[in-house]
Design a protein around this motif. Structure first.
Motif, PDB file in Angstrom:
ATOM      1  N   ASN A 269      62.960 -93.934 -28.101  1.00  0.00           N
ATOM      2  CA  ASN A 269      63.577 -93.342 -26.923  1.00  0.00           C
ATOM      3  C   ASN A 269      64.679 -92.400 -27.403  1.00  0.00           C
ATOM      4  OD1 ASN A 269      65.249 -92.874 -24.619  1.00  0.00           O
ATOM      5  ND2 ASN A 269      64.373 -94.693 -23.649  1.00  0.00           N
ATOM      6  N   LYS A 270      64.518 -91.091 -27.184  1.00  0.00           N
ATOM      7  CA  LYS A 270      65.441 -90.096 -27.741  1.00  0.00           C
ATOM      8  C   LYS A 270      66.698 -89.901 -26.908  1.00  0.00           C
ATOM      9  CE  LYS A 270      61.859 -87.559 -30.257  1.00  0.00           C
ATOM     10  NZ  LYS A 270      61.213 -86.250 -30.513  1.00  0.00           N
ATOM     11  N   GLU A 271      66.723 -90.485 -25.719  1.00  0.00           N
ATOM     12  CA  GLU A 271      67.928 -90.385 -24.894  1.00  0.00           C
ATOM     13  C   GLU A 271      69.074 -91.137 -25.565  1.00  0.00           C
ATOM     14  OE1 GLU A 271      69.466 -91.397 -20.346  1.00  0.00           O
ATOM     15  OE2 GLU A 271      67.469 -92.008 -21.015  1.00  0.00           O
ATOM     16  N   ILE A 272      70.264 -90.543 -25.555  1.00  0.00           N
ATOM     17  CA  ILE A 272      71.447 -91.203 -26.110  1.00  0.00           C
ATOM     18  C   ILE A 272      72.247 -91.789 -24.952  1.00  0.00           C
ATOM     19  CG2 ILE A 272      73.549 -90.960 -27.469  1.00  0.00           C
ATOM     20  CD1 ILE A 272      72.260 -88.638 -28.932  1.00  0.00           C
ATOM     21  N   PHE A 273      72.284 -93.101 -24.877  1.00  0.00           N
ATOM     22  CA  PHE A 273      73.004 -93.766 -23.797  1.00  0.00           C
ATOM     23  C   PHE A 273      74.498 -93.797 -24.100  1.00  0.00           C
ATOM     24  CE2 PHE A 273      68.684 -95.437 -23.646  1.00  0.00           C
ATOM     25  CZ  PHE A 273      68.384 -95.299 -22.297  1.00  0.00           C
ATOM     26  N   ASP A 274      75.308 -93.687 -23.059  1.00  0.00           N
ATOM     27  CA  ASP A 274      76.750 -93.817 -23.249  1.00  0.00           C
ATOM     28  C   ASP A 274      77.097 -95.252 -23.643  1.00  0.00           C
ATOM     29  OD1 ASP A 274      77.531 -91.167 -22.667  1.00  0.00           O
ATOM     30  OD2 ASP A 274      77.312 -91.561 -20.526  1.00  0.00           O
ATOM     31  N   ILE A 275      76.430 -96.205 -23.000  1.00  0.00           N
ATOM     32  CA  ILE A 275      76.665 -97.621 -23.303  1.00  0.00           C
ATOM     33  C   ILE A 275      75.328 -98.358 -23.290  1.00  0.00           C
ATOM     34  CG2 ILE A 275      77.788 -99.765 -22.573  1.00  0.00           C
ATOM     35  CD1 ILE A 275      79.884 -98.087 -21.138  1.00  0.00           C
ATOM     36  N   LEU A 276      75.077 -99.112 -24.349  1.00  0.00           N
ATOM     37  CA  LEU A 276      73.907 -99.976 -24.399  1.00  0.00           C
ATOM     38  C   LEU A 276      74.409-101.414 -24.487  1.00  0.00           C
ATOM     39  CD1 LEU A 276      70.583 -99.521 -26.259  1.00  0.00           C
ATOM     40  CD2 LEU A 276      71.767-101.712 -26.392  1.00  0.00           C
ATOM     41  N   ILE A 277      73.924-102.257 -23.602  1.00  0.00           N
ATOM     42  CA  ILE A 277      74.377-103.640 -23.500  1.00  0.00           C
ATOM     43  C   ILE A 277      73.243-104.555 -23.940  1.00  0.00           C
ATOM     44  CG2 ILE A 277      75.211-105.427 -21.918  1.00  0.00           C
ATOM     45  CD1 ILE A 277      76.119-102.950 -20.119  1.00  0.00           C
ATOM     46  N   ILE A 278      73.537-105.440 -24.872  1.00  0.00           N
ATOM     47  CA  ILE A 278      72.540-106.380 -25.375  1.00  0.00           C
ATOM     48  C   ILE A 278      72.781-107.735 -24.728  1.00  0.00           C
ATOM     49  CG2 ILE A 278      71.565-107.488 -27.419  1.00  0.00           C
ATOM     50  CD1 ILE A 278      72.629-105.135 -29.068  1.00  0.00           C
TER      51      ILE A 278
ATOM     52  N   LYS B 274      63.116 -98.176 -30.602  1.00  0.00           N
ATOM     53  CA  LYS B 274      64.452 -97.873 -31.100  1.00  0.00           C
ATOM     54  C   LYS B 274      65.188 -97.086 -30.026  1.00  0.00           C
ATOM     55  CE  LYS B 274      65.380 -94.581 -34.195  1.00  0.00           C
ATOM     56  NZ  LYS B 274      65.513 -93.880 -35.502  1.00  0.00           N
ATOM     57  N   PHE B 275      66.440 -97.482 -29.759  1.00  0.00           N
ATOM     58  CA  PHE B 275      67.252 -96.829 -28.751  1.00  0.00           C
ATOM     59  C   PHE B 275      68.509 -96.271 -29.408  1.00  0.00           C
ATOM     60  CE2 PHE B 275      64.904-100.307 -26.849  1.00  0.00           C
ATOM     61  CZ  PHE B 275      64.331 -99.726 -25.730  1.00  0.00           C
ATOM     62  N   LEU B 276      69.070 -95.230 -28.807  1.00  0.00           N
ATOM     63  CA  LEU B 276      70.274 -94.598 -29.323  1.00  0.00           C
ATOM     64  C   LEU B 276      71.410 -94.750 -28.322  1.00  0.00           C
ATOM     65  CD1 LEU B 276      68.696 -91.260 -30.648  1.00  0.00           C
ATOM     66  CD2 LEU B 276      69.117 -93.372 -31.935  1.00  0.00           C
ATOM     67  N   ALA B 277      72.619 -94.979 -28.821  1.00  0.00           N
ATOM     68  CA  ALA B 277      73.754 -95.174 -27.923  1.00  0.00           C
ATOM     69  C   ALA B 277      75.062 -94.815 -28.616  1.00  0.00           C
ATOM     70  CB  ALA B 277      73.808 -96.614 -27.433  1.00  0.00           C
ATOM     71  N   LYS B 278      76.035 -94.387 -27.799  1.00  0.00           N
ATOM     72  CA  LYS B 278      77.374 -94.079 -28.314  1.00  0.00           C
ATOM     73  C   LYS B 278      78.212 -95.345 -28.468  1.00  0.00           C
ATOM     74  CE  LYS B 278      77.367 -89.571 -25.994  1.00  0.00           C
ATOM     75  NZ  LYS B 278      78.009 -88.743 -24.938  1.00  0.00           N
ATOM     76  N   ASN B 279      78.010 -96.288 -27.573  1.00  0.00           N
ATOM     77  CA  ASN B 279      78.714 -97.575 -27.612  1.00  0.00           C
ATOM     78  C   ASN B 279      77.714 -98.706 -27.389  1.00  0.00           C
ATOM     79  OD1 ASN B 279      81.796 -96.763 -27.458  1.00  0.00           O
ATOM     80  ND2 ASN B 279      80.741 -95.506 -25.920  1.00  0.00           N
ATOM     81  N   VAL B 280      77.926 -99.819 -28.064  1.00  0.00           N
ATOM     82  CA  VAL B 280      77.057-100.990 -27.910  1.00  0.00           C
ATOM     83  C   VAL B 280      77.922-102.215 -27.642  1.00  0.00           C
ATOM     84  CG1 VAL B 280      75.436-102.545 -29.060  1.00  0.00           C
ATOM     85  CG2 VAL B 280      75.222-100.061 -29.369  1.00  0.00           C
ATOM     86  N   ILE B 281      77.515-103.000 -26.656  1.00  0.00           N
ATOM     87  CA  ILE B 281      78.216-104.244 -26.335  1.00  0.00           C
ATOM     88  C   ILE B 281      77.236-105.398 -26.520  1.00  0.00           C
ATOM     89  CG2 ILE B 281      79.610-105.475 -24.644  1.00  0.00           C
ATOM     90  CD1 ILE B 281      79.965-102.811 -23.165  1.00  0.00           C
TER      91      ILE B 281
END
Length: 319
Positions: A2-11, A120-127
């Motif tokens: 997934n080429k989108e860059i998320f501002d926040i990705l929450i696991i 695979k996902f892209l993100a600026k911040n991960v929680i």
């Protein structure tokens, strides 16, 4: 990928994960993604809470004021799930289920690469908001293969009119014990310590009442040495040299911190095998945060988990 860059990705889509997602939406941070390894949100509550069981706002009478935008009061399991289901719909949050995360890597461009089993996902911040109950503790002694079907870590397989041993000294163990009695079972609650130190006053009072009036057998200061298959039942050998035969065993002895997963994400771990983070719940990896049980001194507190979500999102939005 997934080429989108998320501002926040929450696991994780437990209380703290959903709190992070809702607080982000309220801050007008719409470009978020929630990944959950199970097939629904609040998997721990769904699995480890019996239908109709009370869901406490606080834990062990440790009162915490909720500072965020999600108000929550003591409720039942069903009402709690419905309440948060409505919040998810209201804020247009759609977790991606059946997406277990295997590792998180920060690349040379300071973007996080989050790997599930299939994407695979892209993100600026991960929680990271995964809890501990999803991986329950197991005893050190051997559980014979032929009795594993009647040795459980939740109430899913329980029926009625069984002689059941519940092992543990926390709130879940207490609530399992008296709810099983309400379902017409004979119940023994065994705890290795000489007194209960991890349950709230309400549950302790209920246990005493059930012991006095409903036949609950409480064995304190009594550890289990071994288990032995006895036809379709299990023979339990205790440290006081007693042995008893039960139809079923229920373990409620907590969960374990996913230390290896945290290390693989580059998070520093202290000498007590706990993750290191600052006052904003940010780890040594800038932009990588912890919330919920992984960052709480009072595990299991819904109020604290909700506050984690508010504080982390507030910090990210200001930064």
């Amino acid at each position: 990928m997934n080429k989108e860059i998320f501002d926040i990705l929450i696991i994780g889509a437990g209380v703290s994960g959903i709190s992070c997602a809702i607080e982000a939406k309220i801050k007008n941070i719409d470009n978020i993604l929630v990944l959950e390894k199970s097939d629904n949100f609040f998997d721990t509550i769904r699995k480890f809470y019996k239908d109709g069981k009370r869901v406490d706002r606080n834990w062990k009478n440790h009162i915490v004021d909720i500072i965020g935008n999600i108000d929550f009061f003591d409720s039942t399991k069903d009402d709690t799930l419905k309440y948060f289901e409505n919040l998810l719909a209201k804020h247009n949050i759609n977790p991606l289920y059946n997406s277990e995360v295997e590792k998180v890597i920060k690349n040379s461009e300071n973007i996080f690469e989050v790997y599930s089993k299939t994407q695979k996902f892209l993100a600026k911040n991960v929680i990271i908001t995964i809890g501990k109950m999803g991986k329950p503790n197991k005893p050190d002694y051997k559980i014979p293969l032929e009795i594993q079907k009647i040795v459980n870590f939740n109430l899913d397989s329980c029926t009625k009119n069984e002689n059941i041993l519940v092992i543990g000294g926390g709130n879940s163990a207490a609530e399992y014990a008296y709810s099983l009695i309400d379902d017409k079972n004979s119940v023994t609650l065994a705890y290795r310590q000489k007194s209960f130190s991890r349950i709230n006053e309400t549950n302790e009072n209920i246990l005493k009442e059930y012991e006095r009036t409903k036949g609950l057998n409480i064995k304190l200061g009594c550890d289990i040495l071994s288990l032995e298959a006895c036809e379709t039942k299990v023979n339990v050998h205790f440290s006081n040299k007693e042995s008893s035969i039960f139809d079923r065993l229920i373990y409620a002895i907590g969960g374990t911190t996913p230390t290896d997963f945290l290390k693989n994400c580059g998070i520093q771990i202290d000498e007590y095998h706990k993750a290191i983070f600052d006052e904003n719940f940010e780890t040594n990896v800038k932009g990588l945060f912890l919330a919920g049980d992984l960052a709480a001194h009072n595990e299991g507190s819904i109020a604290i988990a909700l506050n984690h979500g508010f504080k982390i999102i507030d910090y990210i939005s200001k930064r």
